[in-house]
Design an enzyme around this catalytic site. Structure first.
Site, mmCIF file in Angstrom:
data_model
loop_
_atom_site.group_PDB
_atom_site.id
_atom_site.type_symbol
_atom_site.label_atom_id
_atom_site.label_comp_id
_atom_site.label_asym_id
_atom_site.label_seq_id
_atom_site.Cartn_x
_atom_site.Cartn_y
_atom_site.Cartn_z
ATOM 1 N N HIS A 1 46.738 39.957 46.115
ATOM 2 C CA HIS A 1 45.490 40.486 45.544
ATOM 3 C C HIS A 1 44.299 39.926 46.331
ATOM 4 O O HIS A 1 44.306 38.759 46.729
ATOM 5 C CB HIS A 1 45.380 40.104 44.062
ATOM 6 N N GLU B 1 41.493 38.898 45.457
ATOM 7 C CA GLU B 1 40.852 37.697 44.904
ATOM 8 C C GLU B 1 41.602 36.439 45.330
ATOM 9 O O GLU B 1 40.992 35.384 45.547
ATOM 10 C CB GLU B 1 40.755 37.826 43.373
ATOM 11 N N GLY C 1 41.721 46.886 36.408
ATOM 12 C CA GLY C 1 41.193 45.583 36.013
ATOM 13 C C GLY C 1 40.426 45.698 34.710
ATOM 14 O O GLY C 1 41.003 45.751 33.621
ATOM 15 N N GLY C 2 39.106 45.780 34.808
ATOM 16 C CA GLY C 2 38.229 45.770 33.634
ATOM 17 C C GLY C 2 38.649 46.721 32.520
ATOM 18 O O GLY C 2 38.676 46.343 31.342
ATOM 19 N N SER D 1 37.729 49.808 40.174
ATOM 20 C CA SER D 1 36.852 50.565 39.274
ATOM 21 C C SER D 1 37.491 51.865 38.801
ATOM 22 O O SER D 1 36.804 52.881 38.642
ATOM 23 C CB SER D 1 35.497 50.828 39.935
ATOM 24 N N GLU E 1 43.732 48.558 47.081
ATOM 25 C CA GLU E 1 42.546 48.167 46.327
ATOM 26 C C GLU E 1 41.420 47.806 47.304
ATOM 27 O O GLU E 1 41.349 46.657 47.770
ATOM 28 C CB GLU E 1 42.842 46.947 45.457
ATOM 29 N N GLY F 1 35.687 45.796 40.616
ATOM 30 C CA GLY F 1 34.691 45.234 39.706
ATOM 31 C C GLY F 1 33.267 45.657 40.000
ATOM 32 O O GLY F 1 32.320 45.076 39.465
ATOM 33 N N ASN G 1 45.760 44.679 35.160
ATOM 34 C CA ASN G 1 45.602 43.300 35.642
ATOM 35 C C ASN G 1 44.485 42.651 34.825
ATOM 36 O O ASN G 1 43.310 42.953 35.026
ATOM 37 C CB ASN G 1 45.254 43.318 37.137
ATOM 38 N N TRP G 2 44.888 41.799 33.893
ATOM 39 C CA TRP G 2 43.894 41.199 32.987
ATOM 40 C C TRP G 2 43.090 40.090 33.673
ATOM 41 O O TRP G 2 42.110 39.595 33.101
ATOM 42 C CB TRP G 2 44.583 40.626 31.744
ATOM 43 N N LYS G 3 43.512 39.663 34.849
ATOM 44 C CA LYS G 3 42.847 38.577 35.578
ATOM 45 C C LYS G 3 42.689 37.361 34.651
ATOM 46 O O LYS G 3 43.531 37.129 33.793
ATOM 47 C CB LYS G 3 41.523 39.067 36.174
#
Ligand code: 13P
Length: 253
Positions: A97, A99, A236-237, A215, A169, A175, A11-13
């Site tokens: 999600h 967010e 993610g990251g 993470s 998640e 993050g 997930n590149w956000k």
């Protein structure tokens, strides 16, 4: 071992520009590494067409959208419908999600509508759930996630649910560098699978892939993926760095 194929999804956000997207996709395509799992990337909307082109060139990465509208078409300025996404070759979509729940006030029934609308348009939803820190501290995480399942996911019919991928998640892990332990992930994933079995059937529950996100990195993915009910990761990251993402992919088999 179970029969479920593992999935590693990135997930590149709201990250990367077109040059960085190009470099990342080239690195993923050019890697000689064998993929023993399904690999999906979720780029920002504006890069979907390019990423689908790159993915088609490499032939081993699928593409998903990070969001979709809850309705088929019409006067919804700024929205993108599941039918439009499917039309350009998108296969998956992230729904629920944290967010989006937190920053855009997406509630259970809106998320349920998005699930139905995406399935009706041949997009496979990745349904995200997970508790915030305060809920984990109170030890209420199972009740909290059960409500997310009941009020959104379990509004789907038996013939629809099999198309869904679930992602657990925990919000406190996203993050933060603080991943859930293998025990915490396994406990929740088993719980989710039991809930699906109770609501639908054991056969359906045993087929559904449940990913862990929060993470997840090369250093902890092996331990998380070794859990019986963890069928891969939503990253993610670490999915923004080709070497890390490829490393995580190599640990999923
Ligand atoms: P991080 O891997 O950056 O914690 O993000 C997880 C996530 O939200 C994936 O959807």
């Amino acid at each position: 071992m179970n029969r479920r194929k593992k999935i590693v999804a990135g997930n590149w956000k709201m990250n990367l520009n077109s040059q960085q997207v190009l470099k990342l996709m080239q690195a993923l395509n050019r890697s000689e590494q064998e993929f023993d799992c399904d690999v999906i990337v979720f780029p920002p909307f504006v890069y979907l067409v390019d990423v689908i082109d790159f993915a088609n060139g490499g032939g081993r990465i699928s593409v998903g959208a990070q969001n979709c509208a809850a309705t088929e078409n019409g006067a919804y300025t700024g929205e993108v419908s599941p039918a439009q996404l499917a039309d350009i070759g998108v296969e998956y979509v992230l729904i629920g999600h944290s967010e989006r729940r937190i920053y855009y006030n997406e509630n259970h029934s809106f998320i349920a509508d998005k699930l139905k609308c995406s399935l009706a348009n041949n997009l496979r939803p990745v349904f995200c759930c997970g508790e915030p820190q305060i809920v984990r501290e109170a030890g209420e995480q199972l009740t909290y996630v059960k409500q997310q399942l009941v009020e959104s996911l379990f509004t789907l019919k038996t013939e629809e649910i099999g198309q869904v991928i679930v992602a657990y998640e925990p919000v406190w892990a996203i993050g933060t560098g603080l991943n859930a332990s293998a025990e915490q992930a396994q406990e929740m994933h088993t719980f989710i699978r039991h809930q699906i079995a109770e609501h639908y059937s054991l056969a359906i529950a045993n087929e559904i892939q449940i990913l862990y996100g929060g993470s997840c990195k090369p250093g902890n993915a092996a331990e998380l993926f070794a859990c019986h009910d963890v069928d891969g990761g939503l990253i993610g990251g670490a999915s923004l760095i080709a070497e890390d993402f490829l490393n995580i992919i190599s640990l999923a088999h």
